[in-house]
Write an enzyme that holds these catalytic residues in place. Structure first.
Site, PDB file in Angstrom:
ATOM      1  CB  CYS A 151      -0.971  -0.009   1.174  1.00 69.34           C
ATOM      2  SG  CYS A 151      -0.270  -0.535   2.751  1.00 69.34           S
TER       3      CYS A 151
HETATM    4  N1  NAP Z   1      -3.698  -4.597   5.438  1.00 74.19           N
HETATM    5  C1  NAP Z   1      -3.295  -3.883   4.402  1.00 74.19           C
HETATM    6  O1  NAP Z   1      -3.662  -2.696   4.245  1.00 74.19           O
HETATM    7  C2  NAP Z   1      -2.386  -4.503   3.378  1.00 74.19           C
HETATM    8  C3  NAP Z   1      -2.105  -3.764   2.213  1.00 74.19           C
HETATM    9  C4  NAP Z   1      -1.287  -4.339   1.237  1.00 74.19           C
HETATM   10  C5  NAP Z   1      -0.764  -5.597   1.433  1.00 74.19           C
HETATM   11  N2  NAP Z   1      -1.025  -6.280   2.586  1.00 74.19           N
HETATM   12  C6  NAP Z   1      -0.438  -7.615   2.732  1.00 74.19           C
HETATM   13  O2  NAP Z   1      -1.475  -8.576   2.521  1.00 74.19           O
HETATM   14  C7  NAP Z   1      -1.250  -9.738   3.342  1.00 74.19           C
HETATM   15  C8  NAP Z   1      -2.479  -9.957   4.225  1.00 74.19           C
HETATM   16  O3  NAP Z   1      -2.634  -8.791   5.027  1.00 74.19           O
HETATM   17  P1  NAP Z   1      -3.869  -8.599   6.008  1.00 74.19           P
HETATM   18  O4  NAP Z   1      -3.755  -7.201   6.514  1.00 74.19           O
HETATM   19  O5  NAP Z   1      -5.122  -9.039   5.356  1.00 74.19           O
HETATM   20  O6  NAP Z   1      -3.472  -9.633   7.166  1.00 74.19           O
HETATM   21  P2  NAP Z   1      -4.365 -10.189   8.368  1.00 74.19           P
HETATM   22  O7  NAP Z   1      -5.561  -9.316   8.546  1.00 74.19           O
HETATM   23  O8  NAP Z   1      -3.456 -10.364   9.525  1.00 74.19           O
HETATM   24  O9  NAP Z   1      -4.868 -11.614   7.843  1.00 74.19           O
HETATM   25  C9  NAP Z   1      -4.000 -12.701   7.694  1.00 74.19           C
HETATM   26  C10 NAP Z   1      -4.721 -13.876   7.083  1.00 74.19           C
HETATM   27  O10 NAP Z   1      -3.796 -14.954   6.930  1.00 74.19           O
HETATM   28  C11 NAP Z   1      -4.193 -16.059   7.737  1.00 74.19           C
HETATM   29  N3  NAP Z   1      -2.969 -16.546   8.409  1.00 74.19           N
HETATM   30  C12 NAP Z   1      -2.347 -16.033   9.485  1.00 74.19           C
HETATM   31  N4  NAP Z   1      -1.216 -16.729   9.756  1.00 74.19           N
HETATM   32  C13 NAP Z   1      -1.121 -17.706   8.822  1.00 74.19           C
HETATM   33  C14 NAP Z   1      -0.191 -18.739   8.559  1.00 74.19           C
HETATM   34  N5  NAP Z   1       0.885 -18.934   9.334  1.00 74.19           N
HETATM   35  N6  NAP Z   1      -0.425 -19.567   7.514  1.00 74.19           N
HETATM   36  C15 NAP Z   1      -1.511 -19.401   6.724  1.00 74.19           C
HETATM   37  N7  NAP Z   1      -2.421 -18.423   6.936  1.00 74.19           N
HETATM   38  C16 NAP Z   1      -2.225 -17.579   7.951  1.00 74.19           C
HETATM   39  C17 NAP Z   1      -5.235 -15.555   8.692  1.00 74.19           C
HETATM   40  O11 NAP Z   1      -6.157 -16.631   8.957  1.00 74.19           O
HETATM   41  P3  NAP Z   1      -6.971 -16.799  10.349  1.00 74.19           P
HETATM   42  O12 NAP Z   1      -7.763 -15.536  10.554  1.00 74.19           O
HETATM   43  O13 NAP Z   1      -7.856 -17.977  10.083  1.00 74.19           O
HETATM   44  O14 NAP Z   1      -5.953 -17.051  11.411  1.00 74.19           O
HETATM   45  C18 NAP Z   1      -5.868 -14.432   7.900  1.00 74.19           C
HETATM   46  O15 NAP Z   1      -6.846 -14.939   7.029  1.00 74.19           O
HETATM   47  C19 NAP Z   1       0.005  -9.431   4.171  1.00 74.19           C
HETATM   48  O16 NAP Z   1       1.113 -10.055   3.593  1.00 74.19           O
HETATM   49  C20 NAP Z   1       0.123  -7.919   4.109  1.00 74.19           C
HETATM   50  O17 NAP Z   1       1.451  -7.449   4.237  1.00 74.19           O
HETATM   51  C21 NAP Z   1      -1.835  -5.766   3.543  1.00 74.19           C
END
Ligand code: NAP
Length: 343
Positions: A151
């Protein structure tokens, strides 16, 4: 006939946003939703915002086999954890859009410098296309693996690259001062993200060099065809979603920079260069896939350029759907026509 897709990590913030977008998409169908600790629950239990038929889908384990019908897999998993799932999906013949940072660097040594660990699958790095949609359309169309940009890098590179290409701005030491809502840090429990730690305050983090600085340097240089470098300081704000990034630029003829950006993004559906004198706000883009850019000349050789986007949409899941549209030869705006939520 819709195209079957899967989302791994569908219970996180970006995953949930993908579920919301793809459930309403005219050409994609949610065929498989994966989760980690919440596997086995229904979507409706895990995601309070979801209703309708999607709420009844049962969440599968991240490593569960993907249905044969699935053509595209979105991996919305923590960095480091995503690479194995990406590898497995590619090995099963699927195309992949990875929202994590695992495939955003062309070189494993840059990944190690930024993330502090060896790359789990360096053999796949050369397959990845860095998916900043506006600058890599042709490569995205033919890609089997798209590394969706971060982002902060999206909000920096969109205004920066066209200005670097003019040759009029100083490419080294560009100050990037950025602010993000807390959803940018994901849904997992972290003490520094508790309400009391974030509310009524603002703080910098990720010093001395946040990992996204490597991504900005690499892709600003690559897209513009020169060597560029940033000094990047991110801040966290007490708001749920939204990002405001201010670039402090110096160089020649700053009075021409607004025109250069206006020309660069003419006809782009998701990038709006605001009229001179108008500056963007996160409220103007929240809930939309749009990025708003404002330019303010601050001296004979300087200007600030401010860029706002929704970190969960143009900063993550919205751009991922834009890339999916490109990969499957669809209208690039399909499923992304929503305006900002305002007020
Ligand atoms: N948030 C943002 O604004 C944003 C922007 C750009 C890119 N990103 C990137 O997008 C990715 C996801 O971000 P997010 O903000 O959506 O993260 P998040 O809210 O922390 O969600 C993580 C997801 O991954 C699952 N998970 C957690 N640990 C895991 C593991 N060890 N193995 C497999 N699955 C696992 C979780 O499942 P459970 O809930 O079932 O535990 C959840 O569905 C990250 O790499 C982040 O850097 C995020």
């Amino acid at each position: 006939m819709k195209i079957d897709v899967a989302i791994l990590g569908s219970t996180g913030y970006t995953g949930a946003e993908l579920v919301r977008l793809l459930d309403a998409h005219p050409y994609f169908h949610l065929a498989h939703l994966g989760a980690h600790s919440q596997a086995g629950k229904t979507v409706g239990r895990a995601l309070p915002g979801l209703g309708g038929a999607a709420a009844d889908i049962t969440l599968r384990a991240s490593d569960a086999p993907l249905p044969d019908s699935v053509q595209l897999v979105f991996t919305a998993l923590p960095h480091g954890a995503a690479a194995d799932s990406v590898q497995a999906a590619l090995a099963a013949g699927k195309r992949v859009i990875d929202l994590s940072a695992d495939f955003r660097h062309a070189d494993a040594s840059t990944f190690k410098a930024a993330y502090g660990t060896e790359h789990p699958h360096p053999e796949l790095l050369s397959d990845a296309v860095y998916g900043l949609s506006e600058f890599a359309r042709e490569q995205i169309r033919g890609a089997r693996l798209v590394a969706n940009p971060g982002c902060y890098p999206t909000s920096t590179l969109l205004p920066l690259v066209p200005l670097l290409k003019t040759g009029n701005i100083e490419p080294r030491g560009i100050i990037v001062d950025a602010k993000s809502g807390t959803s940018g840090a994901g849904r997992s429990t972290k003490t520094e993200l508790l309400f009391c730690e974030v509310n009524e305050g603002i703080r910098a983090y990720g010093m001395p060099r946040h990992r996204h600085a490597w991504e900005m340097d690499e892709w600003a240089s690559s897209f513009a065809g020169l060597t560029a470098s940033v000094r990047f300081v991110p801040h966290i704000l007490p708001m749920t979603r939204g990002m405001l990034t201010t670039l402090h630029l110096s160089g020649r003829a700053p009075e021409t920079w607004h025109g250069a950006l206006t020309s660069a993004f003419a006809g782009e559906p998701f990038v709006r260069v605001l009229p001179e004198g108008q500056l963007p706000s996160t409220q103007g883009v929240r809930g939309s896939n749009r990025c708003d850019i404002g330019v303010c000349v601050t001296g004979l050789d300087s200007a600030v350029v401010i860029c706002c986007l929704d970190n969960l949409l143009k900063g993550a899941s919205g751009q991922a759907v834009q890339n999916a549209n490109l990969m499957f030869g669809l209208d690039e705006t399909a499923g992304l026509s929503m305006h900002a939520l305002w007020p």
